[in-house]
Every structure is written in structure tokens, then in C-alpha cells.
Design a protein around this motif. Sequence first.
Motif, PDB file in Angstrom:
ATOM      1  N   GLU A 197       0.829  -1.203   0.000  1.00  0.00           N
ATOM      2  CA  GLU A 197       0.000   0.000   0.000  1.00  0.00           C
ATOM      3  C   GLU A 197       0.865   1.255   0.000  1.00  0.00           C
ATOM      4  O   GLU A 197       1.983   1.242   0.498  1.00  0.00           O
ATOM      5  CB  GLU A 197      -0.905   0.026   1.234  1.00  0.00           C
ATOM      6  CG  GLU A 197      -1.987  -1.010   1.216  1.00  0.00           C
ATOM      7  CD  GLU A 197      -2.949  -0.860   2.383  1.00  0.00           C
ATOM      8  OE1 GLU A 197      -2.808   0.080   3.183  1.00  0.00           O
ATOM      9  OE2 GLU A 197      -3.846  -1.707   2.490  1.00  0.00           O
ATOM     10  N   GLU A 198       0.326   2.344  -0.541  1.00  0.00           N
ATOM     11  CA  GLU A 198       0.960   3.648  -0.418  1.00  0.00           C
ATOM     12  C   GLU A 198       0.329   4.313   0.799  1.00  0.00           C
ATOM     13  O   GLU A 198      -0.875   4.540   0.826  1.00  0.00           O
ATOM     14  CB  GLU A 198       0.730   4.484  -1.672  1.00  0.00           C
ATOM     15  CG  GLU A 198       1.426   5.825  -1.611  1.00  0.00           C
ATOM     16  CD  GLU A 198       1.276   6.609  -2.893  1.00  0.00           C
ATOM     17  OE1 GLU A 198       2.039   6.328  -3.839  1.00  0.00           O
ATOM     18  OE2 GLU A 198       0.397   7.473  -2.935  1.00  0.00           O
ATOM     19  N   CYS A 199       1.131   4.578   1.812  1.00  0.00           N
ATOM     20  CA  CYS A 199       0.631   5.088   3.085  1.00  0.00           C
ATOM     21  C   CYS A 199       1.022   6.547   3.264  1.00  0.00           C
ATOM     22  O   CYS A 199       2.204   6.889   3.160  1.00  0.00           O
ATOM     23  CB  CYS A 199       1.191   4.259   4.239  1.00  0.00           C
ATOM     24  SG  CYS A 199       0.881   2.488   4.042  1.00  0.00           S
ATOM     25  N   LYS A 200       0.059   7.375   3.546  1.00  0.00           N
ATOM     26  CA  LYS A 200       0.305   8.798   3.838  1.00  0.00           C
ATOM     27  C   LYS A 200       0.417   8.913   5.349  1.00  0.00           C
ATOM     28  O   LYS A 200      -0.550   8.719   6.080  1.00  0.00           O
ATOM     29  CB  LYS A 200      -0.856   9.640   3.296  1.00  0.00           C
ATOM     30  CG  LYS A 200      -0.665  11.113   3.479  1.00  0.00           C
ATOM     31  CD  LYS A 200       0.414  11.647   2.565  1.00  0.00           C
ATOM     32  CE  LYS A 200       0.439  13.173   2.695  1.00  0.00           C
ATOM     33  NZ  LYS A 200       1.711  13.737   2.383  1.00  0.00           N
ATOM     34  N   LEU A 201       1.625   9.207   5.825  1.00  0.00           N
ATOM     35  CA  LEU A 201       1.907   9.325   7.255  1.00  0.00           C
ATOM     36  C   LEU A 201       2.381  10.747   7.519  1.00  0.00           C
ATOM     37  O   LEU A 201       3.561  11.051   7.355  1.00  0.00           O
ATOM     38  CB  LEU A 201       2.957   8.310   7.700  1.00  0.00           C
ATOM     39  CG  LEU A 201       2.695   6.840   7.364  1.00  0.00           C
ATOM     40  CD1 LEU A 201       3.859   5.969   7.821  1.00  0.00           C
ATOM     41  CD2 LEU A 201       1.394   6.363   7.958  1.00  0.00           C
ATOM     42  N   THR A 258       5.139  10.009   2.523  1.00  0.00           N
ATOM     43  CA  THR A 258       4.454   8.942   1.815  1.00  0.00           C
ATOM     44  C   THR A 258       5.366   7.740   1.842  1.00  0.00           C
ATOM     45  O   THR A 258       6.550   7.825   1.500  1.00  0.00           O
ATOM     46  CB  THR A 258       4.143   9.344   0.359  1.00  0.00           C
ATOM     47  OG1 THR A 258       3.372  10.546   0.373  1.00  0.00           O
ATOM     48  CG2 THR A 258       3.381   8.253  -0.350  1.00  0.00           C
ATOM     49  N   VAL A 259       4.826   6.586   2.280  1.00  0.00           N
ATOM     50  CA  VAL A 259       5.622   5.387   2.478  1.00  0.00           C
ATOM     51  C   VAL A 259       5.019   4.249   1.657  1.00  0.00           C
ATOM     52  O   VAL A 259       3.804   4.048   1.661  1.00  0.00           O
ATOM     53  CB  VAL A 259       5.656   4.975   3.969  1.00  0.00           C
ATOM     54  CG1 VAL A 259       6.394   3.670   4.166  1.00  0.00           C
ATOM     55  CG2 VAL A 259       6.266   6.084   4.805  1.00  0.00           C
ATOM     56  N   THR A 260       5.875   3.504   0.950  1.00  0.00           N
ATOM     57  CA  THR A 260       5.464   2.257   0.302  1.00  0.00           C
ATOM     58  C   THR A 260       6.444   1.174   0.723  1.00  0.00           C
ATOM     59  O   THR A 260       7.645   1.402   0.802  1.00  0.00           O
ATOM     60  CB  THR A 260       5.441   2.376  -1.242  1.00  0.00           C
ATOM     61  OG1 THR A 260       6.697   2.861  -1.692  1.00  0.00           O
ATOM     62  CG2 THR A 260       4.339   3.303  -1.701  1.00  0.00           C
ATOM     63  N   ILE A 261       5.880  -0.010   0.979  1.00  0.00           N
ATOM     64  CA  ILE A 261       6.699  -1.151   1.409  1.00  0.00           C
ATOM     65  C   ILE A 261       6.428  -2.312   0.467  1.00  0.00           C
ATOM     66  O   ILE A 261       5.271  -2.647   0.221  1.00  0.00           O
ATOM     67  CB  ILE A 261       6.386  -1.561   2.860  1.00  0.00           C
ATOM     68  CG1 ILE A 261       6.659  -0.396   3.810  1.00  0.00           C
ATOM     69  CG2 ILE A 261       7.205  -2.784   3.260  1.00  0.00           C
ATOM     70  CD1 ILE A 261       6.244  -0.653   5.246  1.00  0.00           C
ATOM     71  N   SER A 262       7.508  -2.904  -0.043  1.00  0.00           N
ATOM     72  CA  SER A 262       7.380  -4.052  -0.928  1.00  0.00           C
ATOM     73  C   SER A 262       8.442  -5.086  -0.561  1.00  0.00           C
ATOM     74  O   SER A 262       9.400  -4.776   0.127  1.00  0.00           O
ATOM     75  CB  SER A 262       7.540  -3.626  -2.398  1.00  0.00           C
ATOM     76  OG  SER A 262       8.791  -3.006  -2.592  1.00  0.00           O
TER      77      SER A 262
END
Length: 120
Positions: free
Chosen positions: A107-111, A115-119
Motif C-alpha cells: 500500500e501507499e501510506c500517507k503518514l 508517503t511510504v510504500t513497502i514491498s
Amino acid sequence: MGKKEILTMCVVAVLTIGCSNKAELYNMKIDVAPKKSNGKEWDLMGGSPDIKVLLDKEPLTLSQSCIDTYRCSYNFTSKEDEWYIEIYDSDIDSDDLIGKGDCEEGEECKLGLATVTISN
């Protein structure tokens, strides 16, 4: 069913469960807004942030690629696929919170201001 068969089934079950819960390697990409929410620069001298990350309350080692930049990435291992993340601008005096919250793999997370993406 004999004791040997039961014992064998138990050993196979334990090994199967243990193998499926193995830690995996993940990559976290972070993009930080160019300015703080008050419109000021991240650093006193007008520099970009030194991005520091806490993953499930545990600090990740500050990566060279995350110093004086708005974009960086971290590699980490985990058995989970969802994490609580805190992102800071690391400063000498005190760290500025950039953002915090939950983020799930893929997911693309707005913190906050990140903006954070984890793969994996």
C-alpha cells in the motif's frame, strides 16, 4: 495409529508452521514533503531532512542514503506484513516528527508529511 506415527505427524506440523512464519526482506521507500507543516525548512540552515525511522517502536539504522534528502529507502526483515511506523527528521537537539501510523505491504501510506510504500 501408533506413537511413532503421531510423533512424526507432530514434528511435521511443527516444522511446517515454523517454516511458513519465516522473516522476509522488505524495502521501504519514503518521500518527505519539501517543508514542515508550518512552511519552514526541515533544518536550520535550510537543508533537507535526515530521515530516521522507527518500525514497531524499534529504530532502524540511519542509512547514508537517508541523510539530507527528501527521498530514501530502507531494507529490513520482518515476519509481519503490517507495521506501525514513525518517521523523524533527525537533528542534534531534538528530532522533528514527520509522520506516524500503520502501513501495510503493497500500500501507499500517507503518514503526516511522508508517503511510504513497502514491498518485498
